[in-house]
Design a protein around this motif. Structure first.
Motif, PDB file in Angstrom:
ATOM      1  N   CYS A  75     -33.049 -16.548 -27.350  1.00 34.49           N
ATOM      2  CA  CYS A  75     -32.375 -16.010 -26.165  1.00 34.49           C
ATOM      3  C   CYS A  75     -31.113 -16.805 -25.840  1.00 34.49           C
ATOM      4  O   CYS A  75     -30.067 -16.234 -25.510  1.00 34.49           O
ATOM      5  N   VAL A  76     -31.225 -18.123 -25.936  1.00 32.79           N
ATOM      6  CA  VAL A  76     -30.069 -18.979 -25.645  1.00 32.79           C
ATOM      7  C   VAL A  76     -28.945 -18.723 -26.641  1.00 32.79           C
ATOM      8  O   VAL A  76     -27.773 -18.580 -26.269  1.00 32.79           O
ATOM      9  N   VAL A  77     -29.309 -18.626 -27.927  1.00 30.89           N
ATOM     10  CA  VAL A  77     -28.304 -18.412 -28.972  1.00 30.89           C
ATOM     11  C   VAL A  77     -27.618 -17.064 -28.797  1.00 30.89           C
ATOM     12  O   VAL A  77     -26.386 -16.960 -28.840  1.00 30.89           O
ATOM     13  N   VAL A  78     -28.415 -16.024 -28.597  1.00 29.68           N
ATOM     14  CA  VAL A  78     -27.850 -14.687 -28.455  1.00 29.68           C
ATOM     15  C   VAL A  78     -27.008 -14.583 -27.188  1.00 29.68           C
ATOM     16  O   VAL A  78     -25.931 -13.981 -27.183  1.00 29.68           O
ATOM     17  N   ASP A  79     -27.500 -15.184 -26.091  1.00 23.27           N
ATOM     18  CA  ASP A  79     -26.755 -15.158 -24.837  1.00 23.27           C
ATOM     19  C   ASP A  79     -25.393 -15.835 -25.008  1.00 23.27           C
ATOM     20  O   ASP A  79     -24.378 -15.350 -24.503  1.00 23.27           O
ATOM     21  N   GLU A  80     -25.391 -16.952 -25.742  1.00 20.11           N
ATOM     22  CA  GLU A  80     -24.134 -17.663 -25.966  1.00 20.11           C
ATOM     23  C   GLU A  80     -23.171 -16.818 -26.791  1.00 20.11           C
ATOM     24  O   GLU A  80     -21.976 -16.752 -26.506  1.00 20.11           O
ATOM     25  N   ARG A  81     -23.691 -16.145 -27.814  1.00 14.87           N
ATOM     26  CA  ARG A  81     -22.831 -15.306 -28.656  1.00 14.87           C
ATOM     27  C   ARG A  81     -22.277 -14.119 -27.873  1.00 14.87           C
ATOM     28  O   ARG A  81     -21.109 -13.757 -28.030  1.00 14.87           O
ATOM     29  N   LEU A  82     -23.115 -13.526 -27.039  1.00 18.62           N
ATOM     30  CA  LEU A  82     -22.628 -12.416 -26.219  1.00 18.62           C
ATOM     31  C   LEU A  82     -21.567 -12.882 -25.231  1.00 18.62           C
ATOM     32  O   LEU A  82     -20.600 -12.165 -24.952  1.00 18.62           O
ATOM     33  N   ARG A  83     -21.753 -14.098 -24.695  1.00 20.73           N
ATOM     34  CA  ARG A  83     -20.764 -14.633 -23.760  1.00 20.73           C
ATOM     35  C   ARG A  83     -19.416 -14.821 -24.448  1.00 20.73           C
ATOM     36  O   ARG A  83     -18.366 -14.485 -23.897  1.00 20.73           O
ATOM     37  N   TYR A  84     -19.447 -15.361 -25.672  1.00 19.85           N
ATOM     38  CA  TYR A  84     -18.196 -15.546 -26.413  1.00 19.85           C
ATOM     39  C   TYR A  84     -17.611 -14.203 -26.850  1.00 19.85           C
ATOM     40  O   TYR A  84     -16.383 -14.040 -26.898  1.00 19.85           O
ATOM     41  N   LEU A  85     -18.482 -13.252 -27.191  1.00 16.66           N
ATOM     42  CA  LEU A  85     -17.985 -11.936 -27.575  1.00 16.66           C
ATOM     43  C   LEU A  85     -17.280 -11.271 -26.397  1.00 16.66           C
ATOM     44  O   LEU A  85     -16.190 -10.702 -26.543  1.00 16.66           O
ATOM     45  N   THR A  86     -17.889 -11.351 -25.217  1.00 11.12           N
ATOM     46  CA  THR A  86     -17.276 -10.774 -24.012  1.00 11.12           C
ATOM     47  C   THR A  86     -15.950 -11.453 -23.701  1.00 11.12           C
ATOM     48  O   THR A  86     -14.954 -10.794 -23.364  1.00 11.12           O
ATOM     49  N   ALA A  87     -15.943 -12.787 -23.809  1.00 11.36           N
ATOM     50  CA  ALA A  87     -14.702 -13.535 -23.568  1.00 11.36           C
ATOM     51  C   ALA A  87     -13.642 -13.159 -24.596  1.00 11.36           C
ATOM     52  O   ALA A  87     -12.453 -13.031 -24.270  1.00 11.36           O
ATOM     53  N   GLY A  88     -14.070 -12.973 -25.845  1.00 12.17           N
ATOM     54  CA  GLY A  88     -13.129 -12.608 -26.904  1.00 12.17           C
ATOM     55  C   GLY A  88     -12.477 -11.268 -26.647  1.00 12.17           C
ATOM     56  O   GLY A  88     -11.263 -11.105 -26.846  1.00 12.17           O
ATOM     57  N   VAL A  89     -13.257 -10.300 -26.178  1.00 11.89           N
ATOM     58  CA  VAL A  89     -12.689  -8.985 -25.858  1.00 11.89           C
ATOM     59  C   VAL A  89     -11.705  -9.108 -24.706  1.00 11.89           C
ATOM     60  O   VAL A  89     -10.618  -8.525 -24.711  1.00 11.89           O
TER      61      VAL A  89
END
Length: 280
Positions: free
Chosen positions: A161-175
């Motif tokens: 959950c922590v790993v996926v949450d972090e990746r989604l956070r960076y993906l959202t920031a990237g967009v």
């Protein structure tokens, strides 16, 4: 009826395992040069898109609906890579023809060195051709198993959950940090489900240009996430960066800062106790 934003976010969190499942299913059917992160990025965006467009009144389970969208996005990403090029298909077809002919001539299955000699290539290259031949595009369109029901019911462990949450956070920031035209393309295709022709008209470009911008944006998102989370997969910066390289590096920094700020706001919100007003 469309779900509220909070309900959409909950669906995304509950079904993150679907992205990993479909990426794992696909990655073992394609050549080794195809990167998992590229497929994961396309799948993650499709999951968000599925949650935003899901209508519970239709009676279709979200896991099934999202799986279709995720898998379709991954397939589109693979086809966009053109990993099964015309040359690859021609070599695979020639290998099959030579194998059949030699088997008839020799009365047995030909050895690798015999096949390599017949094709005019080395044994190592023959193995590479055979490896590609075993991963044809048609194999991508066949489900080996339908485990989406069990996957959606199995919640990821805390570490996942922590790993996926972090990746989604960076993906959202990237967009959010993409240049405007690229952001319009990504949001339009993956979040708003707008037709490509409509996006092309808005930006005043051709539909083929939209495809190029999509590929460019996904590449920037992948590189930004790798720079922050998987440095060993990140592109190597030039010793003497030009204007384009400096812009890319600035984008990576902006994404990291935006993602960190989002994480900080989340921590503060969780750590701050609610204000309870005293009754008068």
């Amino acid at each position: 009826m469309a779900l509220e934003r909070r309900e959409q976010d909950e669906l995304i969190e509950q079904h993150l395992a679907l992205v990993g499942y479909h990426v794992s299913e696909m990655i073992r059917r394609v050549p080794t040069h195809v990167q998992r992160d590229e497929l994961a990025a396309a799948g993650s965006l499709a999951l968000v898109q599925a949650a935003r467009g899901f209508n519970a009144d239709l009676g279709v389970p979200f896991a099934r609906y999202a799986s279709t969208r995720i898998r379709g996005a991954i397939l589109d990403e693979l086809r966009g890579m053109d990993w099964a090029s015309r040359g690859t298909r021609q070599r695979a077809r020639r290998l099959a023809e030579l194998t059949e002919r030699l088997t008839g001539d020799l009365g047995r299955a030909p050895r690798p060195d015999e096949l390599a000699q017949a094709m005019g290539v080395g044994v190592d290259e023959l193995r590479s051709i055979r490896d590609d031949a075993q991963r044809r595009v048609v194999s991508l369109d066949a489900d080996s198993t339908d485990a989406t029901g069990s996957i959606s019911d199995k919640a990821p462990n805390p570490e996942e959950c922590v790993v996926v949450d972090e990746r989604l956070r960076y993906l959202t920031a990237g967009v959010g940090e993409l240049p405007e035209s690229l952001r319009v393309v990504i949001r339009g295709i993956f979040f708003e489900e707008r037709p490509v022709v409509e996006i092309a008209a808005e930006l005043g470009v051709t539909q083929s240009r939209i495809s190029q911008l999509r590929t460019q944006a996904l590449g920037m998102l992948r590189d930004a996430m790798n720079t922050a989370l998987d440095p060993e997969l990140a592109p190597v910066a030039s010793a003497q960066p030009g204007v384009a390289e400096k812009r890319r590096q600035a984008y990576y920094v902006a994404v990291a800062q935006r993602a960190s700020a989002t994480a900080l706001r989340t921590v503060v919100a969780v750590a701050t106790p609610p204000v309870i007003s005293e009754a008068v």
